[in-house]
Design a protein around this motif. Sequence first.
Motif, PDB file in Angstrom:
ATOM      1  N   VAL A 189      -9.905 -16.885   4.036  1.00  0.00           N
ATOM      2  CA  VAL A 189      -8.992 -15.762   3.788  1.00  0.00           C
ATOM      3  C   VAL A 189      -9.783 -14.450   3.745  1.00  0.00           C
ATOM      4  O   VAL A 189      -9.356 -13.431   4.308  1.00  0.00           O
ATOM      5  CB  VAL A 189      -8.195 -15.981   2.479  1.00  0.00           C
ATOM      6  CG1 VAL A 189      -7.322 -14.773   2.153  1.00  0.00           C
ATOM      7  CG2 VAL A 189      -7.350 -17.230   2.582  1.00  0.00           C
ATOM      8  N   ILE A 223      -4.637 -16.199  -3.521  1.00  0.00           N
ATOM      9  CA  ILE A 223      -4.188 -16.988  -2.365  1.00  0.00           C
ATOM     10  C   ILE A 223      -3.013 -17.887  -2.754  1.00  0.00           C
ATOM     11  O   ILE A 223      -2.053 -18.028  -2.022  1.00  0.00           O
ATOM     12  CB  ILE A 223      -5.361 -17.839  -1.816  1.00  0.00           C
ATOM     13  CG1 ILE A 223      -6.478 -16.904  -1.330  1.00  0.00           C
ATOM     14  CG2 ILE A 223      -4.906 -18.785  -0.715  1.00  0.00           C
ATOM     15  CD1 ILE A 223      -7.788 -17.603  -1.002  1.00  0.00           C
ATOM     16  N   PHE A 266      -0.371 -11.693   2.240  1.00  0.00           N
ATOM     17  CA  PHE A 266      -1.436 -11.128   3.063  1.00  0.00           C
ATOM     18  C   PHE A 266      -1.037  -9.803   3.724  1.00  0.00           C
ATOM     19  O   PHE A 266      -1.746  -8.792   3.596  1.00  0.00           O
ATOM     20  CB  PHE A 266      -1.861 -12.154   4.128  1.00  0.00           C
ATOM     21  CG  PHE A 266      -3.069 -11.728   4.907  1.00  0.00           C
ATOM     22  CD1 PHE A 266      -4.344 -11.804   4.352  1.00  0.00           C
ATOM     23  CD2 PHE A 266      -2.942 -11.219   6.198  1.00  0.00           C
ATOM     24  CE1 PHE A 266      -5.457 -11.404   5.062  1.00  0.00           C
ATOM     25  CE2 PHE A 266      -4.054 -10.807   6.915  1.00  0.00           C
ATOM     26  CZ  PHE A 266      -5.313 -10.906   6.345  1.00  0.00           C
TER      27      PHE A 266
END
Lengths: 355, 378
Positions: free
Chosen positions: B25, B108, B128
């Motif tokens: 990520v 996340i 995101f």
Amino acid sequence: MIYQKEIGKALAWLFETQNKENFGWSWIRDISPNEQNTAEVVYACTLFENLLTPDQKQLINEATKKWLLMPQKHAVLTIDWAWVGMALSAYYDKYDSYQPDFDREFVKKDICTCVETILSLQNADGGWGDYKYDMSTAFRTSISVIFLEMQPHVKGDVIDKSVERAIKWLLTLQNADGGFGCIPLSNMTKKVMSYYAGVEQSIVEKQYKSSIAVTGYVLWALASCNRFMYGREIESAANYLKNGEYSGGYEIFFEVGVRRGTLFTFRHFGAAWMGIGLLLSGKSQFTEPEIVALLKHFLSLQDPINGGFKCNDTSEVYTWSNCNSLMFFKTAIEKLENMAGLDYTDIIVDYLLKR
Amino acid sequence: MEYQYDLFISFKNSTEKGLTVDREVAKQFFLALQENQFKVFFSNATLTDKGIANYMLEIQNALEGAKAILVVYSDINYISQGWVAQEWMTFLNILMKDPQRNIYIYSIKKDTAGLPPFLRPYECFTDFQPAILHLTNGLHAQEHTRSSSEKTKREFLNAYWGLFGNTDIHDFINATMIDPFYNHQVYCQKSKYLSGGDEEEYVSSLKNIVEDTDNPLAAYLLSRYYRDAKHLDLKYSKQLSQNAYISFMEKVALCPEGGEIALVILSDEKEYDGAFYMCDIIHDVLDAYDVKSSIWIVNPNSDFDMEFNDYRRIVLFWSDVCLDYKDDFVDTVKNLGDKVLIALNSFGSSALPGDLRNFEIFDNNNTDITKICRTLLS
């Protein structure tokens, strides 16, 4: 009183460094207090109780109430019990002057607790370590003897026998040069030596070789019992102290001992114990060169700013160095006050002739 | 100030099980922001590119030269300890001296519950795309609208307690407070005095605060002044401590119960002493970070039977060296395990029962109070 100004400043330093939360003392300012340092301060202040202001006496009362009464709450090591006992004994004698808000009998009861505990902590060899079964050392044994000998009102067979065994053990520490070591060389078995792994050989050797701190301390203990009974040993110990070479200063003895299987360290103020030992054993008078040199040495160690006594030129002021110095001054002053009139006359005449 | 990087990305790279999702990520953030012409420090790429052997030094330099940090995590343990914790703590220290910088957090797994309190004041993203959009806008324009002389409670207490190593309180004493708080005046007066102020003025200001507001902290400081041999008045000192106890209890009654931290004062006397003082000021700091804490005053010799299991941390403030406690008190504390911190009111741990000496133990001094705050907030 001679040195009153200096002593007053040293006492004032103690009250400045007293903890404002619980009225205790540590070995230095701004560190959490403990019972042993607090007891040393109460003891030293009580020696000069006549110089304390009413406010300072109140502060001593608070410290006594919080830290010394009910000693089983704080005291752990032999050295804690002995110092708390000594402080309470001195305080007990001056109780009327302190006028605290607790009963005198409480103090007496706690002194008895200290006596009983000290007796219970004595090792089979006659000496004392920090805990029962810890290796006996000169300092723990001497302070226990000194405390036990301060107890005329609880004196009995048990104390006499205990002290007799202790002295017998202490005398085994005397070396051929007349001085005393902290532990007997015979105790340095393989097992004990293994604890000292990593410690410099010279420091280990100093534990059983003669030193002025140990010799002075043991002299104090011997003198508190019966200085005539141990005349020969006292004489040679005093000679060891008097004949020492002090041009480089007086030793701060660095004790490295074994407490429950781990090492501990402790500093001892050689000059103070030497002076007290010599004076109390009667082997030096106030006017003799070794005592005059010590007096000058102590006076040079008084911090000009805060008034406390340091242990050497470069150190800070510690409660123990300040208290030990006060104890020395008290012993010296008492010696001076007890001097015969004829001796005094000689001193004054000598002084006037030299002017 | 010219920054070497627009953003430093902090993440857990690997565990014994292998590479982490955090790394993936973080890489996505790196690529997306780089595409938008941002200078981003992403250790895997940047250090490889530069071929730098002295990893630690380069990380430190990058943190010092970064305008913002983005902390990416999938597991709260990854950021509350180890390298990642060191990186954001270091950045927080830098940020305290340069408020133009900023901290962003990306969760996340959208789990923000256990976020260390020090990070809670900063923006935390859980998606995101919005995060990228916000970062690209935010990194371009970080304008501070308030004037430089205005301070928040958090900034003031950070400086006062040196939470980030910056103990220069001087600029904060006369600053305008955006959110003045109960003990603010007391802190200011004490700071002025400690930085060379007049003693009489300090004492008189404390007296005024006590008369105006019954502030227990001011009464406590005044009571300790009267315990000094030079100004000794033990009777008055005791009276001040007792009055402070009463007003502190009124303050406690207004505090809501519950929260994540239990501040437990162990005392058997109705006097505000050093244990209360520590508790009071730690409560202030926690409050500044919106960390809810509840205050308990408990006599361990009679009534220590509260339920503390639901708290993240429990701080026991031990008031008196002579305090008595019941036998089962020690067992109760032992059962609480690592959650417990013990703060002693100016006496050594040898006064504690042997079984409690292995806990994290703190003393009543500024350094240790700061350590407790940092532990509770990290």
